[in-house]
Design an enzyme around this catalytic site. Structure first.
Site, short mmCIF file in Angstrom:
data_model
loop_
_atom_site.label_atom_id
_atom_site.label_comp_id
_atom_site.label_asym_id
_atom_site.label_seq_id
_atom_site.Cartn_x
_atom_site.Cartn_y
_atom_site.Cartn_z
CE1 TYR A 144 0.21 -0.54 2.92
CE2 TYR A 144 0.10 -1.76 4.99
CZ TYR A 144 -0.53 -1.24 3.87
OH TYR A 144 -1.88 -1.39 3.71
CG ASP A 239 3.68 2.23 11.52
OD1 ASP A 239 3.19 1.52 12.43
OD2 ASP A 239 3.30 2.18 10.34
CE LYS A 267 0.99 -5.90 11.29
NZ LYS A 267 0.14 -6.52 10.30
#
Ligand code: HOZ
Length: 430
Positions: A144, A239, A267
């Site tokens: 994702y 990613d 994050k």
């Protein structure tokens, strides 16, 4: 444990917010029941609006690597608040955070700050297309990369949790250049490159997949990917929104010793504030506007409050001796303990971890290597386990397809208590 206030707040939220939540996985659709509404977090713990306390293994889905509300981070943010929230103009802190990231992450020679992981991946893809003058991108099923159009194909996270792997509202034309392959599948990767290598602008991958539970890469898979991208002049994007500063100080690229051309971050880099970033080789980054012709912008990008939060967080991580040894050992203690329970109770249950990330699976198949194998896990058992743990004061991700996170604030006692709750919960459900 009562949840009356949570239930009331959820009903109210559902009247004004679709599904009562601002991000789908939070809705408990993957586990059933009412989402818990939280009021306060400190260290490894969360408190909900009904006064229940939990040991937290979500950590805001990754950012809370120091535990919640770290006093040093909070104090740096408070100091910045006095000076204003956002200027829409450059500040010294942006450069300091850029320098700090470059010091820690091997593949970053230049970086641009944005406000979310989605922005980071979307911008990195555009940059790779602009740099190569090619259209196609390759991603991997179950990974994702945020919710921009061209990446919402066979995705993990909420897409997998809610059984809609490709989103509605994305015209076919928008995803005609997105190709998918299988995580860890070397043969398929070679085949795709032999047919399409010359047309691919970028390959984007979560080097450790954390949006379909936790799937570790086979090291030869990542090194082949690096080789094929070099051979075909394809931009390799790691990613690391989830794995950055999480599996090692330099992220998964340092852990597996494979340097991508571009890296996306999110994050941990914001320490709990909305921050994302993408960076990499100078030659590629210099294609970005205003130096180059690839456009990308953001009113709140690099805003000083978020930058201070990220900078303070990264400094603590960087300066604390043996930070990653401690974090990994604590996470491993949890995974080992869960594995021991699986054996002791003779049940199809096992766990694995890397750095401060972990995953557990209700399955006999210990070879979790891709989207298909992850789905052989027993989701119904996961749901029961989730609720049994919740009732005992352990907050896990409300989805069988999300990685778990341990923070440096989790103590040995927290892990022992968690394992005790896990044993009781497993005995209840098996
Ligand atoms: N994308 C996150 C899970 N991988 C979910 C974020 C959230 O719901 O807050």
């Amino acid at each position: 444990m009562g949840y009356d206030v949570s239930e009331k707040l959820y009903q109210q939220a559902c009247q004004v917010i679709p599904g009562g939540v601002n991000s789908p996985v939070r809705a408990f659709k993957g586990v059933g029941g009412t989402p818990v509404f939280f009021e306060k977090a400190q260290g490894a713990y969360l408190w909900d609006v009904d006064g229940n306390q939990y040991i937290d293994y979500v950590g805001s889905w990754g950012p809370a690597i120091l535990g919640h509300a770290n006093p040093q981070v909070i104090s740096a943010i408070k100091k910045q608040l006095e000076n204003g929230l956002s200027f829409g103009a450059p500040t010294a802190i942006e450069t300091q955070l850029a320098q700090q990231v470059m010091k820690m992450v091997p593949g970053i020679e230049m970086i641009r700050m944005v406000s979310s992981g989605t922005e980071a991946t979307m911008s990195a893809i555009r940059l790779a297309r602009g740099y190569t003058n090619r259209k196609k991108i390759l991603k991997f099923e179950g990974c994702y990369h945020g919710h921009s159009e061209s990446l919402l194909v066979k995705g993990g996270s909420g897409l997998l949790t809610h059984g809609t792997p490709t989103s509605a509202g994305v015209p076919e034309e928008f995803i005609q250049f997105t190709m998918n392959s299988s995580f860890n599948d070397i043969n398929k990767l070679q085949m795709i490159f032999s047919h399409h290598g010359h047309e691919i602008a970028a390959v984007i991958i979560e080097p450790v997949a954390g949006n379909m539970n936790l799937v570790l890469p086979e090291p030869e898979f990542l090194s082949l990917l690096r080789k094929l991208c070099d051979r075909h002049n394809v931009v390799l994007i790691f990613d690391e929104v989830m794995t950055g500063f999480r599996v090692a100080k330099g992220g998964a690229q340092a852990f597996y010793n494979i340097v991508p051309d571009l890296t996306t971050l999110g994050k941990v880099i914001g320490g709990g504030m909305p921050v994302g970033a993408f960076g990499g080789k100078k030659a590629i980054m210099e294609k970005l506007s205003p130096l180059g012709n690839v456009y990308q912008a953001g009113t709140l990008s690099g805003n000083p409050v978020a930058m201070v939060s990220g900078l303070e967080t990264l400094k603590i991580i960087d300066e604390e001796k043996d930070f990653y040894d401690k974090l990994s050992a604590r996470t491993q203690q949890l995974a080992d303990g869960l594995n021991a329970l699986g054996k002791k109770l003779s049940i199809p249950f096992f766990a694995q971890s890397v750095g401060g990330m972990f995953g557990f699976y209700f399955s006999d198949n210990t070879e979790v290597k891709d989207y298909q194998s992850v789905q052989t896990g027993d989701v119904e058992r996961f749901k029961k386990f989730f609720h049994a743990m919740l009732k005992k004061g352990v907050y896990l991700a409300p989805s069988a397809f999300e990685a778990g996170f341990v923070s440096i604030a989790h103590t040995q006692e927290d892990i022992v208590k968690t394992l005790d709750c896990a044993e009781k919960s497993l005995r209840e459900i098996f």
